[in-house]
Enzyme design. Sequence first.
Site, PDB file in Angstrom:
ATOM      1  N   GLU A  96     -15.332  47.702  40.728  1.00 38.34           N
ATOM      2  CA  GLU A  96     -14.507  47.250  39.326  1.00 38.34           C
ATOM      3  C   GLU A  96     -13.518  48.641  38.950  1.00 38.34           C
ATOM      4  O   GLU A  96     -14.028  50.002  39.337  1.00 38.34           O
ATOM      5  CB  GLU A  96     -15.521  47.055  38.275  1.00 38.34           C
ATOM      6  CG  GLU A  96     -15.896  45.715  38.366  1.00 38.34           C
ATOM      7  CD  GLU A  96     -17.012  45.490  37.225  1.00 38.34           C
ATOM      8  OE1 GLU A  96     -17.413  44.075  37.072  1.00 38.34           O
ATOM      9  OE2 GLU A  96     -17.830  46.329  36.888  1.00 38.34           O
ATOM     10  N   CYS A 109      -9.838  53.972  35.038  1.00 37.61           N
ATOM     11  CA  CYS A 109     -10.856  54.435  35.420  1.00 37.61           C
ATOM     12  C   CYS A 109     -11.331  53.876  37.038  1.00 37.61           C
ATOM     13  O   CYS A 109     -11.410  52.576  37.166  1.00 37.61           O
ATOM     14  CB  CYS A 109     -11.951  53.901  34.516  1.00 37.61           C
ATOM     15  SG  CYS A 109     -13.595  54.337  34.572  1.00 37.61           S
ATOM     16  N   CYS A 116     -24.435  53.305  43.172  1.00 35.64           N
ATOM     17  CA  CYS A 116     -24.442  54.391  42.904  1.00 35.64           C
ATOM     18  C   CYS A 116     -25.838  54.646  43.328  1.00 35.64           C
ATOM     19  O   CYS A 116     -26.928  53.924  42.931  1.00 35.64           O
ATOM     20  CB  CYS A 116     -24.218  54.636  41.500  1.00 35.64           C
ATOM     21  SG  CYS A 116     -24.316  56.622  41.113  1.00 35.64           S
ATOM     22  N   CYS A 120     -29.341  57.224  37.301  1.00 38.36           N
ATOM     23  CA  CYS A 120     -29.478  57.455  35.817  1.00 38.36           C
ATOM     24  C   CYS A 120     -30.051  56.245  35.048  1.00 38.36           C
ATOM     25  O   CYS A 120     -29.636  55.370  35.322  1.00 38.36           O
ATOM     26  CB  CYS A 120     -27.974  57.837  35.437  1.00 38.36           C
ATOM     27  SG  CYS A 120     -27.599  59.222  36.277  1.00 38.36           S
ATOM     28  N   CYS A 123     -27.635  53.920  32.879  1.00 40.02           N
ATOM     29  CA  CYS A 123     -26.456  53.306  33.446  1.00 40.02           C
ATOM     30  C   CYS A 123     -26.687  52.089  34.158  1.00 40.02           C
ATOM     31  O   CYS A 123     -27.720  52.041  35.118  1.00 40.02           O
ATOM     32  CB  CYS A 123     -25.760  54.469  34.277  1.00 40.02           C
ATOM     33  SG  CYS A 123     -24.180  53.973  34.909  1.00 40.02           S
ATOM     34  N   CYS A 339     -18.235  52.527  29.325  1.00 38.88           N
ATOM     35  CA  CYS A 339     -18.911  53.492  30.229  1.00 38.88           C
ATOM     36  C   CYS A 339     -20.105  52.849  30.514  1.00 38.88           C
ATOM     37  O   CYS A 339     -20.808  52.566  29.386  1.00 38.88           O
ATOM     38  CB  CYS A 339     -19.063  54.976  29.466  1.00 38.88           C
ATOM     39  SG  CYS A 339     -17.442  55.653  29.063  1.00 38.88           S
TER      40      CYS A 339
HETATM   41  N1  SAH Z   1     -21.257  59.395  38.369  1.00 41.84           N
HETATM   42  C1  SAH Z   1     -20.308  60.180  37.668  1.00 41.84           C
HETATM   43  C2  SAH Z   1     -19.112  58.989  37.270  1.00 41.84           C
HETATM   44  C3  SAH Z   1     -19.706  58.058  36.221  1.00 41.84           C
HETATM   45  S1  SAH Z   1     -18.864  58.178  34.845  1.00 41.84           S
HETATM   46  C4  SAH Z   1     -20.664  60.690  36.365  1.00 41.84           C
HETATM   47  O1  SAH Z   1     -22.237  60.503  36.163  1.00 41.84           O
HETATM   48  O2  SAH Z   1     -20.164  61.311  35.787  1.00 41.84           O
HETATM   49  C5  SAH Z   1     -19.676  57.196  33.675  1.00 41.84           C
HETATM   50  C6  SAH Z   1     -20.001  58.048  32.572  1.00 41.84           C
HETATM   51  O3  SAH Z   1     -20.557  57.233  31.506  1.00 41.84           O
HETATM   52  C7  SAH Z   1     -20.953  59.091  32.487  1.00 41.84           C
HETATM   53  O4  SAH Z   1     -20.455  60.475  31.709  1.00 41.84           O
HETATM   54  C8  SAH Z   1     -22.315  58.583  32.062  1.00 41.84           C
HETATM   55  O5  SAH Z   1     -22.923  59.514  31.496  1.00 41.84           O
HETATM   56  C9  SAH Z   1     -21.674  57.543  31.091  1.00 41.84           C
HETATM   57  N2  SAH Z   1     -22.496  56.591  30.822  1.00 41.84           N
HETATM   58  C10 SAH Z   1     -23.310  55.823  31.704  1.00 41.84           C
HETATM   59  N3  SAH Z   1     -23.844  54.903  31.193  1.00 41.84           N
HETATM   60  C11 SAH Z   1     -23.440  54.823  29.924  1.00 41.84           C
HETATM   61  C12 SAH Z   1     -24.059  54.119  28.985  1.00 41.84           C
HETATM   62  N4  SAH Z   1     -24.843  52.872  29.330  1.00 41.84           N
HETATM   63  N5  SAH Z   1     -23.392  54.264  27.771  1.00 41.84           N
HETATM   64  C13 SAH Z   1     -22.521  55.107  27.472  1.00 41.84           C
HETATM   65  N6  SAH Z   1     -22.043  56.002  28.403  1.00 41.84           N
HETATM   66  C14 SAH Z   1     -22.787  55.937  29.749  1.00 41.84           C
END
Ligand code: SAH
Length: 349
Positions: A96, A109, A116, A120, A123, A339
């Site tokens: 996406e 984006c 991935c 985390c 996420c 995000c």
């Molecule tokens: N792997 C990279 C790129 C992904 S960016 C990274 O970790 O930076 C995705 C962004 O969205 C990251 O800053 C992550 O912390 C944030 N994110 C992930 N899950 C989220 C959620 N459920 N709610 C809000 N932000 C989230």
Amino acid sequence: MTPSFQQKDIKDLTKRQLAQWLEDQGVRAFRATQIFKWIYLRQADDFDAMTDLGKSFRDLLAAHFTINRLAPVTIDISGDGTRKYLFQLADGQYIESVLIPEKNHHTLCVSTQVGCAQGCKFCLTAKGGFKRNLSTGEILAQIRDVKKDLLQPQNLKNIVFMGMGEPLANYNNLLNAIETITDSDNGLKFSTRRVTVSTAGLTPKILELGVATHINLAISLNATDNKTRSLLMPINRTYPMEDLIEACKHYPLLPRRKITFEYVLIKGINDSAEDAGRLVKLLAHVRAKINVIPFNPYPGTDMKRPSDKVISHFLGILLDGGFTAIIRHSKGQDISAACGQLSAHAGQV
Ligand code: SAH
């Protein structure tokens, strides 16, 4: 021309690599600039369209290369104008990309991996596990194809590597893509000021990136002590916070630029006043700005977004600490484009 097994996506090559390939074929290297203009500025779909190249040269290119596009499966449009593109790749996988319109410019984006591997806890992308890295051509195709889809392609000004995957875990392909994205003569012509790589904290690669490019860096910090960060982000067990912050202090920033720290605020986990105070101390010697992102929920998660009162209190402590800090309200929540909400399953949308 019938495709042959040696054919590869020409977008996998940087201009320098293409120039080298041309020289190896006995063709003058400057032809690479013409080819790049056709692909990235004029959106050509085949070599026959490249009318300033001789027919036999076009045939040579077509025998070795393709100019791939991604197959758009769906384009969801949010009430706030955000557009989520679900693309299918040549091997059937899905990714996406999210276009976020703003007043005078758009931000795209971009994804760097199918799935991935970082795991985390907050996420959704992590839940599906890791499938594979995207090629340089697949990374670039997201930008080239979305641009082609826009009525005013010149409005696409910002690229953020914040889609699916961990960009620095796909370092070589990322770097090649950035070279073409920021090629101001014949490539996609994005200013380095307007390209941002976001990382979960692959510390050794952070400095490498800083030496190799002048693009912006964002760090997904998300906690203020190692115990909490390791629970939320397993990468912290390999590269703990003090090493990460140290790398940020040594990141070769251009004058007047700052590193963005992203902090997903999760109710009862990392949202206390003590956390905010620790964050101020932690970043005291880093040229930092802080984006506080209230947690975006998705089906099946126990985590919650804090109340507005808690969010603004947290922000207030950062502002009192002298930081540039904002609350980033993720757009496109109604179409699961915010995000942490990307999962790229065909049929889910
Ligand atoms: N792997 C990279 C790129 C992904 S960016 C990274 O970790 O930076 C995705 C962004 O969205 C990251 O800053 C992550 O912390 C944030 N994110 C992930 N899950 C989220 C959620 N459920 N709610 C809000 N932000 C989230």
